[in-house]
Structure formats: C-alpha cells, structure tokens
Design a protein around this motif. Structure first.
Motif, short mmCIF file in Angstrom:
data_model
loop_
_atom_site.label_atom_id
_atom_site.label_comp_id
_atom_site.label_asym_id
_atom_site.label_seq_id
_atom_site.Cartn_x
_atom_site.Cartn_y
_atom_site.Cartn_z
N MET A 1 0.31 -1.07 0.10
CA MET A 1 0.71 0.17 -0.26
C MET A 1 1.34 1.41 0.05
N GLU A 2 1.93 0.76 0.73
CA GLU A 2 2.70 2.14 0.77
C GLU A 2 3.37 2.44 -0.37
N THR A 3 4.04 1.03 -0.88
CA THR A 3 4.61 2.04 -2.38
C THR A 3 3.45 2.31 -3.79
N LEU A 4 2.11 1.52 -3.33
CA LEU A 4 1.41 2.17 -4.32
C LEU A 4 1.05 3.91 -4.02
N LYS A 5 0.87 4.14 -2.88
CA LYS A 5 0.76 5.96 -2.75
C LYS A 5 1.70 6.15 -2.53
N LYS A 6 3.91 6.27 -2.80
CA LYS A 6 4.19 6.85 -3.41
C LYS A 6 3.90 6.93 -5.34
N PHE A 7 4.34 5.71 -5.21
CA PHE A 7 3.43 5.67 -7.49
C PHE A 7 2.65 6.79 -7.70
N ALA A 8 1.64 6.55 -6.71
CA ALA A 8 0.20 7.73 -7.37
C ALA A 8 0.71 9.49 -6.66
N LEU A 9 1.87 9.54 -5.83
CA LEU A 9 2.50 10.73 -5.64
C LEU A 9 3.18 10.87 -6.23
N PHE A 10 4.03 9.97 -7.22
CA PHE A 10 4.84 10.67 -8.29
C PHE A 10 3.99 11.16 -9.12
N CYS A 11 3.08 10.36 -9.59
CA CYS A 11 2.39 10.73 -11.05
C CYS A 11 1.74 12.23 -10.71
N VAL A 12 0.90 12.10 -9.42
CA VAL A 12 0.27 13.50 -9.76
C VAL A 12 1.43 14.91 -9.80
N PHE A 13 2.86 14.03 -9.23
CA PHE A 13 4.03 14.86 -9.76
C PHE A 13 3.97 15.08 -10.71
N CYS A 14 4.35 14.28 -11.99
CA CYS A 14 5.08 13.73 -12.89
C CYS A 14 3.91 14.84 -14.03
N LEU A 15 2.29 15.13 -13.54
CA LEU A 15 1.74 15.31 -14.38
C LEU A 15 1.22 16.71 -14.03
N GLY A 16 2.02 17.44 -12.71
CA GLY A 16 2.12 18.88 -12.56
C GLY A 16 3.41 19.99 -13.05
N ALA A 17 4.14 19.03 -13.38
CA ALA A 17 4.87 19.06 -14.58
C ALA A 17 4.77 18.88 -15.98
N LEU A 18 3.97 18.43 -16.57
CA LEU A 18 3.70 18.32 -17.90
C LEU A 18 2.63 19.47 -17.93
N VAL A 19 1.48 20.02 -17.12
CA VAL A 19 0.22 20.93 -16.85
C VAL A 19 1.50 22.31 -17.06
N THR A 20 2.57 21.97 -16.29
CA THR A 20 3.33 23.07 -15.91
C THR A 20 3.84 23.76 -17.11
#
Length: 127
Positions: A1-20
């Motif tokens: 579950m912790e790995t899934l949480k870290k992966f979801a946070l990484f995806c949000v970070f990457c999405l933010g970088a693309l939107v920027t």
C-alpha cells in the motif's frame, strides 16, 4: 500500500510537471507531493517560527502558486496528524479539584472519609 501511495504521488508530480508547460497552476500539482515527501524536514524547520516564516516568505517570493499550495498542504497534513493522535485542541492547565467534604455535625473539613480536621469521628455506626 505504501508503494502504491508513493507511485500515486509521483504520478501527480509528473502530471504537474507536464501541465506547467502550458498552464501556471501545474506547480500547484507539483507542490502537494513535494510537501508530503518533505514533511519531516519541514517539521524540523517549523520548530523555530522565525525560520519557518523566512522559508515560506522565500518560497512565496519565488513562486506564489507553489507557496500557496505547499502551505495549505502542510497545514492539512498537520491537522490530520493532530486528528489521528486525538490531541485536544484546548490545552487547559487547570486540574479538577476534589470536592470539599464538610462534617455536618462540627462544620469542619474532613481529612478523609471518617474524621474531620479536629479528629472527630463521623459516619461510624455505633455497635
């Protein structure tokens, strides 16, 4: 579950970088995972209120949207941890006083349950 949480946070970070690239509010998406990942160092910085204020003013000067999103995220994480620990929000230092027991026959305070301050017995059954 912790790995899934870290992966979801990484995806949000990457999405933010693309939107920027196209929109300025993408840095807000990058701020949420950043604060969650850096929560422990931010907690150390926040032990001194002047250093914390300086940190937030520098981040605000560099990027207003990132500072707003990061500050809100840090605030909600802090409130969530307080909620999880069940810490009361009012820190009352008053302790409850024990009620004073007065012997009705003498009017003196009771030392314990059966004797008042003068040593007169009260509440004993006569055999």
């Amino acid at each position: 579950m912790e790995t899934l949480k870290k992966f979801a946070l990484f995806c949000v970070f990457c999405l933010g970088a693309l939107v920027t690239v196209y929109q300025s509010w993408g840095v807000m998406l990058m701020a949420f995972p950043s604060v969650i990942w850096l929560h422990k160092p931010l907690g150390v910085i926040h032990t001194n209120k002047y250093i914390a204020l300086l940190l937030w003013l520098v981040i605000l000067y560099l990027n207003c949207l990132f500072a707003t999103a990061a500050a809100l995220t840090y605030f909600f994480i802090h409130v969530w941890h307080l909620h999880q620990q069940n810490i009361p929000t009012n820190y009352s230092s008053r302790s409850k006083r024990t009620p004073r027991r007065i012997n009705p026959s003498t009017g003196l305070l009771m030392k314990n349950r059966h004797f008042d301050i003068a040593g007169n017995a009260y509440g004993w059954k006569s055999d």
